[in-house]
Structures are given as C-alpha cells and as structure tokens.
Scaffold this motif. Structure first.
Motif, PDB file in Angstrom:
ATOM      1  N   GLU A   8      -7.617  -1.708   7.295  1.00  0.00           N
ATOM      2  CA  GLU A   8      -8.304  -1.723   5.993  1.00  0.00           C
ATOM      3  C   GLU A   8      -9.042  -3.038   5.761  1.00  0.00           C
ATOM      4  O   GLU A   8     -10.070  -3.066   5.085  1.00  0.00           O
ATOM      5  CB  GLU A   8      -7.295  -1.475   4.862  1.00  0.00           C
ATOM      6  CG  GLU A   8      -6.669  -0.090   4.862  1.00  0.00           C
ATOM      7  CD  GLU A   8      -7.695   1.023   4.748  1.00  0.00           C
ATOM      8  OE1 GLU A   8      -8.696   0.843   4.028  1.00  0.00           O
ATOM      9  OE2 GLU A   8      -7.517   2.077   5.406  1.00  0.00           O
ATOM     10  N   LEU A   9      -8.502  -4.135   6.337  1.00  0.00           N
ATOM     11  CA  LEU A   9      -9.109  -5.447   6.125  1.00  0.00           C
ATOM     12  C   LEU A   9     -10.133  -5.790   7.202  1.00  0.00           C
ATOM     13  O   LEU A   9     -10.451  -6.948   7.439  1.00  0.00           O
ATOM     14  CB  LEU A   9      -8.019  -6.519   6.029  1.00  0.00           C
ATOM     15  CG  LEU A   9      -7.067  -6.343   4.834  1.00  0.00           C
ATOM     16  CD1 LEU A   9      -6.019  -7.452   4.809  1.00  0.00           C
ATOM     17  CD2 LEU A   9      -7.835  -6.306   3.512  1.00  0.00           C
TER      18      LEU A   9
ATOM     19  N   ARG B 143     -13.079  -5.487  -1.151  1.00  0.00           N
ATOM     20  CA  ARG B 143     -13.362  -4.063  -0.951  1.00  0.00           C
ATOM     21  C   ARG B 143     -12.117  -3.228  -1.204  1.00  0.00           C
ATOM     22  O   ARG B 143     -12.166  -2.191  -1.886  1.00  0.00           O
ATOM     23  CB  ARG B 143     -13.862  -3.819   0.475  1.00  0.00           C
ATOM     24  CG  ARG B 143     -14.139  -2.342   0.772  1.00  0.00           C
ATOM     25  CD  ARG B 143     -14.286  -2.063   2.268  1.00  0.00           C
ATOM     26  NE  ARG B 143     -14.459  -0.635   2.508  1.00  0.00           N
ATOM     27  CZ  ARG B 143     -13.471   0.245   2.558  1.00  0.00           C
ATOM     28  NH1 ARG B 143     -12.205  -0.144   2.366  1.00  0.00           N
ATOM     29  NH2 ARG B 143     -13.720   1.524   2.783  1.00  0.00           N
ATOM     30  N   LEU B 144     -10.991  -3.665  -0.670  1.00  0.00           N
ATOM     31  CA  LEU B 144      -9.735  -2.935  -0.841  1.00  0.00           C
ATOM     32  C   LEU B 144      -9.355  -2.864  -2.324  1.00  0.00           C
ATOM     33  O   LEU B 144      -8.899  -1.818  -2.811  1.00  0.00           O
ATOM     34  CB  LEU B 144      -8.616  -3.610  -0.049  1.00  0.00           C
ATOM     35  CG  LEU B 144      -7.218  -2.988  -0.159  1.00  0.00           C
ATOM     36  CD1 LEU B 144      -7.217  -1.555   0.374  1.00  0.00           C
ATOM     37  CD2 LEU B 144      -6.193  -3.841   0.573  1.00  0.00           C
ATOM     38  N   TYR B 145      -9.561  -3.955  -3.047  1.00  0.00           N
ATOM     39  CA  TYR B 145      -9.229  -3.971  -4.470  1.00  0.00           C
ATOM     40  C   TYR B 145     -10.075  -2.961  -5.241  1.00  0.00           C
ATOM     41  O   TYR B 145      -9.586  -2.323  -6.183  1.00  0.00           O
ATOM     42  CB  TYR B 145      -9.428  -5.369  -5.053  1.00  0.00           C
ATOM     43  CG  TYR B 145      -8.452  -6.409  -4.548  1.00  0.00           C
ATOM     44  CD1 TYR B 145      -7.375  -6.050  -3.724  1.00  0.00           C
ATOM     45  CD2 TYR B 145      -8.614  -7.748  -4.867  1.00  0.00           C
ATOM     46  CE1 TYR B 145      -6.487  -6.998  -3.254  1.00  0.00           C
ATOM     47  CE2 TYR B 145      -7.726  -8.709  -4.404  1.00  0.00           C
ATOM     48  CZ  TYR B 145      -6.661  -8.336  -3.582  1.00  0.00           C
ATOM     49  OH  TYR B 145      -5.788  -9.278  -3.124  1.00  0.00           O
TER      50      TYR B 145
ATOM     51  N   PRO C 274      -6.977   4.140   0.728  1.00  0.00           N
ATOM     52  CA  PRO C 274      -6.702   3.416   1.972  1.00  0.00           C
ATOM     53  C   PRO C 274      -5.522   3.983   2.754  1.00  0.00           C
ATOM     54  O   PRO C 274      -4.610   4.586   2.183  1.00  0.00           O
ATOM     55  CB  PRO C 274      -6.392   1.990   1.490  1.00  0.00           C
ATOM     56  CG  PRO C 274      -5.991   2.135   0.063  1.00  0.00           C
ATOM     57  CD  PRO C 274      -6.759   3.299  -0.465  1.00  0.00           C
TER      58      PRO C 274
ATOM     59  N   LYS D 104     -12.931  -3.410   7.372  1.00  0.00           N
ATOM     60  CA  LYS D 104     -13.890  -2.343   7.062  1.00  0.00           C
ATOM     61  C   LYS D 104     -15.316  -2.866   6.871  1.00  0.00           C
ATOM     62  O   LYS D 104     -16.286  -2.170   7.170  1.00  0.00           O
ATOM     63  CB  LYS D 104     -13.462  -1.603   5.784  1.00  0.00           C
ATOM     64  CG  LYS D 104     -12.140  -0.842   5.911  1.00  0.00           C
ATOM     65  CD  LYS D 104     -12.336   0.505   6.540  1.00  0.00           C
ATOM     66  CE  LYS D 104     -11.066   1.342   6.470  1.00  0.00           C
ATOM     67  NZ  LYS D 104     -11.251   2.668   7.087  1.00  0.00           N
TER      68      LYS D 104
ATOM     69  N   ASN E 176     -12.874  -8.514   2.574  1.00  0.00           N
ATOM     70  CA  ASN E 176     -12.293  -7.177   2.804  1.00  0.00           C
ATOM     71  C   ASN E 176     -11.223  -6.848   1.771  1.00  0.00           C
ATOM     72  O   ASN E 176     -11.030  -5.685   1.413  1.00  0.00           O
ATOM     73  CB  ASN E 176     -11.732  -7.079   4.229  1.00  0.00           C
ATOM     74  CG  ASN E 176     -12.777  -6.635   5.228  1.00  0.00           C
ATOM     75  OD1 ASN E 176     -13.139  -5.453   5.279  1.00  0.00           O
ATOM     76  ND2 ASN E 176     -13.303  -7.574   6.017  1.00  0.00           N
ATOM     77  N   LEU E 177     -10.536  -7.897   1.299  1.00  0.00           N
ATOM     78  CA  LEU E 177      -9.601  -7.668   0.194  1.00  0.00           C
ATOM     79  C   LEU E 177     -10.353  -7.236  -1.062  1.00  0.00           C
ATOM     80  O   LEU E 177      -9.889  -6.367  -1.816  1.00  0.00           O
ATOM     81  CB  LEU E 177      -8.786  -8.933  -0.098  1.00  0.00           C
ATOM     82  CG  LEU E 177      -7.610  -9.207   0.842  1.00  0.00           C
ATOM     83  CD1 LEU E 177      -7.080 -10.616   0.637  1.00  0.00           C
ATOM     84  CD2 LEU E 177      -6.479  -8.185   0.643  1.00  0.00           C
TER      85      LEU E 177
ATOM     86  N   ALA F 158      -2.887  -2.034   6.899  1.00  0.00           N
ATOM     87  CA  ALA F 158      -3.675  -3.092   6.247  1.00  0.00           C
ATOM     88  C   ALA F 158      -4.613  -3.777   7.226  1.00  0.00           C
ATOM     89  O   ALA F 158      -5.718  -4.190   6.852  1.00  0.00           O
ATOM     90  CB  ALA F 158      -2.745  -4.110   5.595  1.00  0.00           C
TER      91      ALA F 158
ATOM     92  N   LEU G 248       0.841  -1.205   0.000  1.00  0.00           N
ATOM     93  CA  LEU G 248       0.000   0.000   0.000  1.00  0.00           C
ATOM     94  C   LEU G 248       0.871   1.249   0.000  1.00  0.00           C
ATOM     95  O   LEU G 248       0.592   2.219  -0.719  1.00  0.00           O
ATOM     96  CB  LEU G 248      -0.935   0.013   1.216  1.00  0.00           C
ATOM     97  CG  LEU G 248      -2.148  -0.905   1.151  1.00  0.00           C
ATOM     98  CD1 LEU G 248      -2.876  -0.925   2.496  1.00  0.00           C
ATOM     99  CD2 LEU G 248      -3.112  -0.459   0.045  1.00  0.00           C
TER     100      LEU G 248
END
Length: 575
Positions: A538-539, A501-503, A531, A541, A498-499, A535, A443
């Motif tokens: 973020e994972l 969403r992050l992607y 983000p 959320k 959550n990954l 992490a 990130l």
C-alpha cells in the motif's frame, strides 16, 4: 463480490433532524455503505421520509398548508440536508409514494387471507375539545409500569414498554393539553402477532450467534419484548392522511375514513423505496432481486441501522408482518442499534433551544467536522452526550493536529526540497520495516471494525494509523536526513506521501469530502478500493516522479470564542 442491502430508520417528515438522529441511523449507515462499496461489493443504500400519521397533519396545519404540499416541501429539505452531509443514498424515497401504498395494501390483504387480521371494536380516546380521536402518540400521561409522567400512548420512553393509550394514568391531549377526554367505540384492524409468536421466537433466536449475530443492544431489546409477551396490535387509525385500507383491492367496508397506522406502512417503505428506485431506473421489476427470495434475493445481506427506540417495531411488528404474509420476503440479517446521543445529558429540543440540527450544523462548519465527531463518539455501548468542549477537543486534536498537520508537513517539505514530485531511489530501512508491520496490524483492525459496524473502534483504528504517520515522520526526520543523505530523505518522503494516499482511502467512509481534498494533493481520484492488509504494498502505490502539491489548510481549529458563541446560541450546559 456480494450484494449488500442497507437501510436506515426513516426520518420523520415534520422538520429537519438533529445531530442525534444523524448519529443513530443515517450517518453510520452511510459509513458502512461507503466502506462496503470500497471493498468492491454491490451496495444498495435505501432511505426515505416517513410521511404519514398525525404529526404530519398537525405540522401541515400549523404551517397553513395542505398535508401533501407540506410533505413535498419537507421531503426536499431533508433530502438536500442529507446530501449536504454526504449521505450517499442510492435512493431517498417517500412513504407516501404509490409504490408503498400498493405494497402496504397487499401485505394487509395477504395477512388477512392467512387469518392474521381481525376487526375489533376498540375503545379509543376521543378529545372533545379537539373534536377528534387521538392517535396513541397524541395521548400522553403517566406510565402505569414505571411512573414516568410524559409517557406516550404507544410507548414509554423511560422504561421502553409498548403501551396503548388507555393504559395511561391521568391522560391528556398532546395536541391541546386538554384533559376533556372520553373513550369511544371505533372499529379497527388488528394484526394477530400472538399467532406468529413461535415463528418470531425462532427467527430472533437465530440472531444470537454466528457471523450475522445481532449486536447485544438490538438482541436484548428484541428478547425483552418477547419476554414481556406479545400483544395483537392495531394497524389502522382514524385519520385521513395515510394509506387507505382495502380488501380484495377495493375500499374495505366500514374503513373508508380510516388509514393504516404509520408504524405499519413505514417499514414497508424500505421495499417501497427500492421499488421507487428501480422504477426511476426504467427497470420496474428490478427491486425484486433485492427483496424476493423467489427472485434471487437469497444471496443479499440485509443490514438495518436505527436508534434503540425503533428496535421493538423492527424486531416484532415488521417481522410479524413479513412472516405472517407467508410470502418469500428477504428479512434483515443484521440489525445495528444505537443508544441516544444527548445534549449535555438532556434531550435535543427545538423549543428549549437545546442542540444543533443538521441545517444549522452546516452553517457553522463543513460536514466532515460533524461526521468525524459523531462517528468517533458514536453512542454504541451506552448513551453519550454532545458537549461543545469535547467537540472542540476532538476536532482540533484528531483532524487538525494529527491528520491535517501530517498532510501539510509532508507536502510542504516535498515542494520545498523535492520540487513537488514523489522521489525515486533508495531502499527502505528498519524504520520503514517497522512502519509496515504496525500499519498492517492497524489496517486489519480498522477493516474488522468497519465490517462489524463498530463505528467508534473503526474511527479509533483509522486515527491510530494517522498517529503512526506522525510518529514515523518525527523519528525518521527527513529534514535532518536531507542535510547529509538526500536519497535517505527521499525514501522517507516517498513513504510519507504514500501515507497521504492511504489516509485518503481510509478516510473515504467517514470524512468523504476531506478524503477527496487529501487525494487531490497526491494526484489521485476517489473512490479508490479499500486497502489490502499488506502495508508494504500500500505504501508503494504512488509512482516515482508523480506530481504532488499542498492545498489549503484541511481543517481549521475551533477556538474558544467560537465555542462560547455557539454555546450561547444553541445551549451549552445542563438544565
């Protein structure tokens, strides 16, 4: 939060742009604008069609239209093509606008008051067969410096030297091919760039270090032109279509049948287009806080994006205009220059059926396929070549196999084993701890690359985060864990979702349409803030119990038959 002004080189009005034009200015500018908006900054992304000059006149005549009607149509075509590609301009203006006309005339008059405009009798090329003076770009011949036999009268594309038409060896008319040319006297205005050379040198020297240092490509081109020695440049032309030449607000005597050179008024349209935008917003003076230092623009960060062939005009001629005006204008902080994207080692060419243009590209595949490929292969350190084979491999591997496959697998598994909701309960273990560390590092890497406008590096870092997700899923194997430990499987699935969403968040700048499709799967609406570098946070959320659902296949693979068909239609080999 800061204010960031972004401009990309103005696409010329005569025809839809090809993928190389998109890759070298408009697309990276859009990626940077989207990234900075996601970071919470106030962004103003300005572009416009460049509408003056001989090519517009000739293209209109060929189309059987008056030049204004032709430009009206072509502006709309280019605006629509940009929007279809997801280019998030705040305003896409026109260099033929009243705003740009007024600004261009005022700049010239300010330069004149400061003793930087001079009337000179020029010897210009007149085509007897065409019955007209030929602007510099419409005289072609052999470059006196490198011997390239298709040099234009303003610049040699081979060695990059700025030229005058009378420099060319064996010149001919690019309009008709006629060599029945003669040199005639004509009076023109000259911008005395030589008088502002000390200021230009000082300004460019300030761009070689610090946070806002220019990339090496832009700096090297700027210094090359300084080293070769500046010349005074003619800023008027014997044309009817363009900005009329004035003095004290009235037609300049002896210049009633002339207009400003397109390269004089086009960069001013960055300001003109901003003025158009604020006028349309009902705030006709709002543009000044972005462009006038005496009106608050001193806190603006100004970034320009362009191909290398435009750099000389933006590091010498346009800055000379601004500096010479003696007025407190905002000047560019960072100039991001790109090399050329070529077509199998050669240039894009409509007449030779070589290459894909923006409208054609969208007939073949959605915008995000092209956006991803062009950003991931941006011509930053050197020229690069588009090939159908590389395009196929990039799309199939990066988008279909890595990103699309991950999203599909985890969502389908969630639907089949966890009723399509984000599982609750369970504690993260060593695999998740490693995931936090690895994702956090990437990130940081991605964020720094986007911030530095290093497009290839940014795409690589984002792709590596996608790969991490696949590796985590493979190693954690929720489908195996589910058989003996449903809670553990739930932890893995929750992190996987959550990954997803992050992607979606990370994909926003590069592939915005797919980003929203991905976000829809996990019930979130874009845009979302960029983000943090944490992490673990973020994972976590997505709320436990939130509904998720798989959608249609995100990216369809490109098969060999499609490649063969496209290569036959658009060209796909050297020669």
């Amino acid at each position: 939060m800061s204010r960031i002004l972004i401009t990309s080189a103005l696409p010329y009005i005569n025809g839809i742009k090809h993928l190389g034009n998109l890759a070298g200015s408009m697309l990276p500018a859009d990626v940077f604008a989207r990234f900075q908006r996601a970071r919470g900054h106030e962004v103003l992304y300005i572009c416009a069609t460049d509408e003056h000059g001989t090519p517009a006149e000739l293209a209109a005549a060929k189309a059987g239209q008056d030049v204004r009607t032709y430009c009206d149509e072509q502006h709309l075509i280019q605006k629509n093509a940009g929007e279809a590609f997801g280019l998030s301009y705040d305003w896409f203006g026109r260099s033929s606008s009243p705003e740009n006309r007024e600004l261009t005339q005022k700049f010239c008059e300010a330069l004149d008051r400061n003793g930087l405009i001079e009337e000179r009798v020029d010897k210009m090329v007149f085509s007897i067969d065409d019955g007209r003076f030929l602007p510099d770009r419409y005289v072609e011949g052999t470059c006196p410096h490198c011997g390239y036999d298709k040099a234009r009268g303003d610049q040699c594309d081979n060695c990059g030297r700025l030229l005058d038409p009378t420099d060319l060896i064996n010149p001919y008319s690019a309009v008709s091919g006629s060599r029945n040319l003669e040199v005639r006297d004509t009076r023109h205005l000259y911008l005395l760039q030589t008088k502002v050379e000390p200021q230009l040198r000082e300004w460019i020297a300030g761009k070689s270090a610090g946070n806002l240092a220019w990339p090496q490509l832009a700096l090297s081109i700027a210094n090359k032109h300084l080293e070769e020695g500046l010349i005074d440049r003619g800023i008027t032309r014997d044309l009817k279509w363009g900005v009329p030449v004035t003095k004290d607000g009235k037609p300049r005597p002896g210049f009633e049948d002339k207009v400003f050179y397109v390269w004089f008024d086009a960069p001013i349209e960055y300001i003109g287009s901003t003025k158009e935008y604020f006028t349309a917003q009902g705030n006709p003076d709002g543009w000044q806080k972005w462009w006038r230092l005496d009106q608050g623009a001193d806190d603006v960060r100004y970034v320009e994006f362009m191909g290398k062939d435009n750099v000389a005009f933006h590091t010498v001629s346009f800055p000379a205009t601004i500096l010479g005006s003696g007025e407190p204008w905002k000047m560019v902080d960072t100039l991001k220059a790109f090399n050329w994207l070529n077509w199998y080692g050669g240039k894009f060419s409509t007449s030779m059926n070589r290459g894909v243009f923006m409208d054609q590209a969208l007939e073949l595949l959605p915008a995000d396929y092209w956006r991803w490929y062009l950003v991931a292969n941006a011509p930053e350190s050197s020229d690069s070549s588009f090939t159908w084979e590389q395009f196929q491999a990039t799309i199939n591997k990066d988008l279909a196999d890595v990103l699309g496959n991950f999203v599909n697998r985890i969502l389908k598994f969630t639907e089949s084993k966890f009723d399509g909701v984000v599982p609750a309960g369970g504690e993260a273990g060593p695999l998740e701890d490693k995931l936090y560390v690895d994702v956090s590092a990437l990130l940081m890497e991605a964020t720094e690359a986007f911030e530095a406008m290093e497009m290839r590096k940014a795409a690589q870092a984002v792709r590596r985060i996608w790969v991490l997700g696949n590796e985590y899923l493979q190693e954690a194997a929720p489908w195996t864990a589910f058989k003996t430990d449903v809670e553990r499987a739930g932890v893995i699935v929750r992190h996987g979702l959550n990954l997803v969403r992050l992607y979606a968040v990370l994909a926003q700048p590069i592939i915005p349409f797919a980003a929203q499709s991905i976000a829809d799967c996990v019930g979130v609406q874009l845009p979302l803030a960029w983000p943090s570098m944490d992490a673990k946070a973020e994972l976590a959320k997505l709320a436990s119990g939130a509904k998720v659902q798989s959608g249609e296949v995100l990216f369809k693979k490109i098969d060999d038959d499609m490649v063969a068909e496209w290569a036959a239609r658009f060209g796909g080999s050297e020669g």
